[in-house]
Design an enzyme around this catalytic site. Structure first.
Site, PDB file in Angstrom:
ATOM      1  N   GLY A 146       0.834  -1.222   0.000  1.00 20.21           N
ATOM      2  CA  GLY A 146       0.000   0.000   0.000  1.00 20.21           C
ATOM      3  C   GLY A 146       0.854   1.252   0.000  1.00 20.21           C
ATOM      4  N   GLY A 147       2.036   1.144  -0.612  1.00 17.47           N
ATOM      5  CA  GLY A 147       2.996   2.248  -0.570  1.00 17.47           C
ATOM      6  C   GLY A 147       2.606   3.451  -1.405  1.00 17.47           C
ATOM      7  N   SER A 148       1.578   3.315  -2.243  1.00 14.83           N
ATOM      8  CA  SER A 148       1.140   4.444  -3.079  1.00 14.83           C
ATOM      9  C   SER A 148      -0.016   5.220  -2.465  1.00 14.83           C
ATOM     10  CB  SER A 148       0.705   3.910  -4.453  1.00 14.83           C
ATOM     11  OG  SER A 148      -0.277   2.892  -4.282  1.00 14.83           O
ATOM     12  N   TYR A 163     -15.424  -4.426   7.664  1.00 16.03           N
ATOM     13  CA  TYR A 163     -14.050  -3.924   7.824  1.00 16.03           C
ATOM     14  C   TYR A 163     -13.531  -4.240   9.225  1.00 16.03           C
ATOM     15  CZ  TYR A 163     -10.457  -0.132   7.940  1.00 16.03           C
ATOM     16  OH  TYR A 163      -9.315   0.621   8.048  1.00 16.03           O
TER      17      TYR A 163
HETATM   18  P1  NAP Z   1      -5.280   4.251   0.692  1.00 14.03           P
HETATM   19  O1  NAP Z   1      -4.794   5.634   0.529  1.00 14.03           O
HETATM   20  O2  NAP Z   1      -6.655   3.916   0.202  1.00 14.03           O
HETATM   21  O3  NAP Z   1      -4.232   3.276  -0.014  1.00 14.03           O
HETATM   22  C1  NAP Z   1      -4.496   1.910  -0.121  1.00 14.03           C
HETATM   23  C2  NAP Z   1      -3.244   1.259  -0.645  1.00 14.03           C
HETATM   24  O4  NAP Z   1      -3.487  -0.162  -0.722  1.00 14.03           O
HETATM   25  C3  NAP Z   1      -2.855   1.713  -2.063  1.00 14.03           C
HETATM   26  O5  NAP Z   1      -1.454   1.748  -2.138  1.00 14.03           O
HETATM   27  C4  NAP Z   1      -3.436   0.607  -2.946  1.00 14.03           C
HETATM   28  O6  NAP Z   1      -2.739   0.476  -4.173  1.00 14.03           O
HETATM   29  C5  NAP Z   1      -3.185  -0.602  -2.043  1.00 14.03           C
HETATM   30  N1  NAP Z   1      -4.064  -1.731  -2.357  1.00 14.03           N
HETATM   31  C6  NAP Z   1      -5.414  -1.763  -2.243  1.00 14.03           C
HETATM   32  N2  NAP Z   1      -5.883  -2.954  -2.643  1.00 14.03           N
HETATM   33  C7  NAP Z   1      -4.794  -3.700  -3.012  1.00 14.03           C
HETATM   34  C8  NAP Z   1      -4.626  -5.010  -3.514  1.00 14.03           C
HETATM   35  N3  NAP Z   1      -5.673  -5.821  -3.704  1.00 14.03           N
HETATM   36  N4  NAP Z   1      -3.368  -5.436  -3.790  1.00 14.03           N
HETATM   37  C9  NAP Z   1      -2.304  -4.625  -3.592  1.00 14.03           C
HETATM   38  N5  NAP Z   1      -2.396  -3.373  -3.102  1.00 14.03           N
HETATM   39  C10 NAP Z   1      -3.638  -2.916  -2.829  1.00 14.03           C
HETATM   40  O7  NAP Z   1      -5.210   3.786   2.205  1.00 14.03           O
HETATM   41  P2  NAP Z   1      -4.585   4.555   3.463  1.00 14.03           P
HETATM   42  O8  NAP Z   1      -5.598   5.544   3.912  1.00 14.03           O
HETATM   43  O9  NAP Z   1      -3.193   4.932   3.194  1.00 14.03           O
HETATM   44  O10 NAP Z   1      -4.626   3.396   4.561  1.00 14.03           O
HETATM   45  C11 NAP Z   1      -3.458   2.694   4.982  1.00 14.03           C
HETATM   46  C12 NAP Z   1      -3.847   1.782   6.127  1.00 14.03           C
HETATM   47  O11 NAP Z   1      -4.339   2.568   7.217  1.00 14.03           O
HETATM   48  C13 NAP Z   1      -4.945   0.784   5.791  1.00 14.03           C
HETATM   49  O12 NAP Z   1      -4.632  -0.468   6.326  1.00 14.03           O
HETATM   50  C14 NAP Z   1      -6.179   1.363   6.446  1.00 14.03           C
HETATM   51  O13 NAP Z   1      -7.100   0.355   6.793  1.00 14.03           O
HETATM   52  C15 NAP Z   1      -5.592   2.047   7.671  1.00 14.03           C
HETATM   53  N6  NAP Z   1      -6.362   3.182   8.219  1.00 14.03           N
HETATM   54  C16 NAP Z   1      -6.659   4.262   7.414  1.00 14.03           C
HETATM   55  C17 NAP Z   1      -7.362   5.325   7.979  1.00 14.03           C
HETATM   56  C18 NAP Z   1      -7.689   6.578   7.187  1.00 14.03           C
HETATM   57  O14 NAP Z   1      -8.301   7.506   7.752  1.00 14.03           O
HETATM   58  N7  NAP Z   1      -7.313   6.660   5.920  1.00 14.03           N
HETATM   59  C19 NAP Z   1      -7.736   5.296   9.340  1.00 14.03           C
HETATM   60  C20 NAP Z   1      -7.389   4.200  10.097  1.00 14.03           C
HETATM   61  C21 NAP Z   1      -6.695   3.141   9.532  1.00 14.03           C
HETATM   62  P3  NAP Z   1      -3.151   1.378  -5.465  1.00 14.03           P
HETATM   63  O15 NAP Z   1      -2.690   2.790  -5.156  1.00 14.03           O
HETATM   64  O16 NAP Z   1      -2.404   0.781  -6.583  1.00 14.03           O
HETATM   65  O17 NAP Z   1      -4.638   1.265  -5.581  1.00 14.03           O
END
Ligand code: NAP
Ligand code: GDP
Length: 321
Positions: A8-10, A143
């Site tokens: 999820g590095g992007s 989730y």
């Molecule tokens: P995000 O911006 O939606 O990014 C999701 C990442 O996961 C992207 O790099 C995406 O790749 C990758 N991904 C999704 N499905 C995939 C698959 N099937 N195979 C490989 N890669 C996949 O998420 P984030 O907000 O950074 O969240 C990071 C973590 O924090 C997650 O575990 C989330 O549950 C947790 N979290 C987030 C929040 C929040 O407010 N955002 C709050 C609490 C916890 P692409 O870019 O190629 O799509």
């Protein structure tokens, strides 16, 4: 030599970690190689893709961020997909960390949970011991149960295979490279996008729900720094809440007004109470974090929202929305 694989590095958090380790004053230690994955490198729901990634990079450490992520409204609509996709990704990544690291297995795995997976009916502040003490809010059951299993399996892998697996529990996150989709994103990116359109089209800025729910928000660069610290310094299968202080909790209404101010929007602000409020609050205590990092200074919400708005305005054409 260490190889840190960031799934999820992007995304929102992944790009903040990348900026932290590669940017000015880079926090990348000597002898450390960082690999930032996106879904283009393979679908982590597919075991063969996940195995191929681990075989290619042979990581010593893994920060597992990849997930199906969305705001309240996406979680309410797609509970099956939020459960299944996250369960599959988490299961594949954990098992590959056990089987395919540089020295037989990955020396450290840090996964991400969320404060929204805690029991709905609970006392406050929430702490790390309460994760399984009752059902989550019905709006994000899919989730929440998928994420809770990561905590269960961290302990199981540690007990049975001597793995060093742990998890971070962050509160709501926002910042550059967020998902600014109005339908699927979280509240801050959704509000920033809606306010941009309201200003551009001279229409009202519509806040969904009553505006009364309370949340703790963390700017993504703060979380990036603390995640790298957890990877290096925090060694326990028990999760750690990484959150701003309880005193930094704000209402959705105040957040919306801060977005309007940062966007220099002076039109009408409207609350659409036909839309769901979700959980009223999920106030998290950060005593464990503060015990270890008493002096860490979080970016304040006004400053963070201004930075996020500036980033969105500068990247409107190309950002995820
Ligand atoms: P995000 O911006 O939606 O990014 C999701 C990442 O996961 C992207 O790099 C995406 O790749 C990758 N991904 C999704 N499905 C995939 C698959 N099937 N195979 C490989 N890669 C996949 O998420 P984030 O907000 O950074 O969240 C990071 C973590 O924090 C997650 O575990 C989330 O549950 C947790 N979290 C987030 C929040 C929040 O407010 N955002 C709050 C609490 C916890 P692409 O870019 O190629 O799509
Ligand atoms: P949560 O913190 O897990 O509930 O998820 P969100 O980040 O989606 O925040 C949801 C809260 O923000 C609820 O109280 C919504 O009613 C409120 N909200 C107000 N406007 C919006 C919006 O445009 N998008 C989203 N996602 N939530 C909004």
């Amino acid at each position: 030599m260490s190889v840190v694989l960031v799934t999820g590095g992007s995304g929102l958090v992944g790009s903040a970690i990348r900026a932290y380790v590669e940017g000015p004053g880079a926090a990348c230690a000597s002898g450390e190689t960082w690999v930032f994955l996106s879904s283009k490198d393979g679908d982590l729901k597919v075991r063969a893709d996940c195995e191929a990634i681990f075989a290619r990079h042979r990581p010593t450490h893994c920060i597992h961020l990849a997930a199906k992520v969305g705001g309240l409204f996406a979680n309410m609509r797609e509970k099956v997909e939020f459960y299944r996709e996250n369960i599959m990704m988490n299961d594949n990544v954990m098992e590959c960390c056990r089987l395919h690291g540089r020295d037989g297995k990955v020396a450290k795995l840090v996964s991400y949970l969320s404060t929204c997976i805690f029991p709905d009916k609970t006392s406050y502040p929430i702490d790390e011991t309460m994760l399984h003490a009752g059902p989550p809010h019905p709006s994000n059951e899919g989730y929440a149960y998928a994420k809770r299993m990561v905590d269960t399996m961290n302990r199981a892998y540690t007990e049975e295979y001597g793995c060093n697996f742990t998890s971070i529990i962050p509160t709501n996150i926002y910042g550059p490279s967020d998902n600014f989709s109005i339908e699927n994103g979280h509240v801050i990116p959704g509000l920033i996008h809606k306010c941009y359109i309201a200003k551009r089209d001279n229409t009202p800025f519509v806040i969904w729900g009553s505006g009364t729910p309370l949340r703790q928000f963390m700017y993504s660069s703060d979380l990036a720094e603390l995640t790298v610290w957890v990877m290096r310094e925090y060694h326990s299968p028990d999760p750690i809440i990484v959150s701003v202080d309880e005193s930094a909790e704000v209402s959705i209404k105040d957040v919306a007004l801060s977005v309007a101010k940062a966007m220099k929007f002076e039109g009408e602000v409207v609350f659409d109470s036909s839309k769901a409020d979700g959980q009223f609050k999920k106030t998290a205590g950060n005593k464990k974090l503060r015990g270890l990092r008493p002096d860490f200074e979080f970016i304040g919400i006004e400053e963070g929202i201004q930075k996020a708005v500036d980033w969105f305005n500068a990247n409107y054409e190309t950002c995820r929305k």
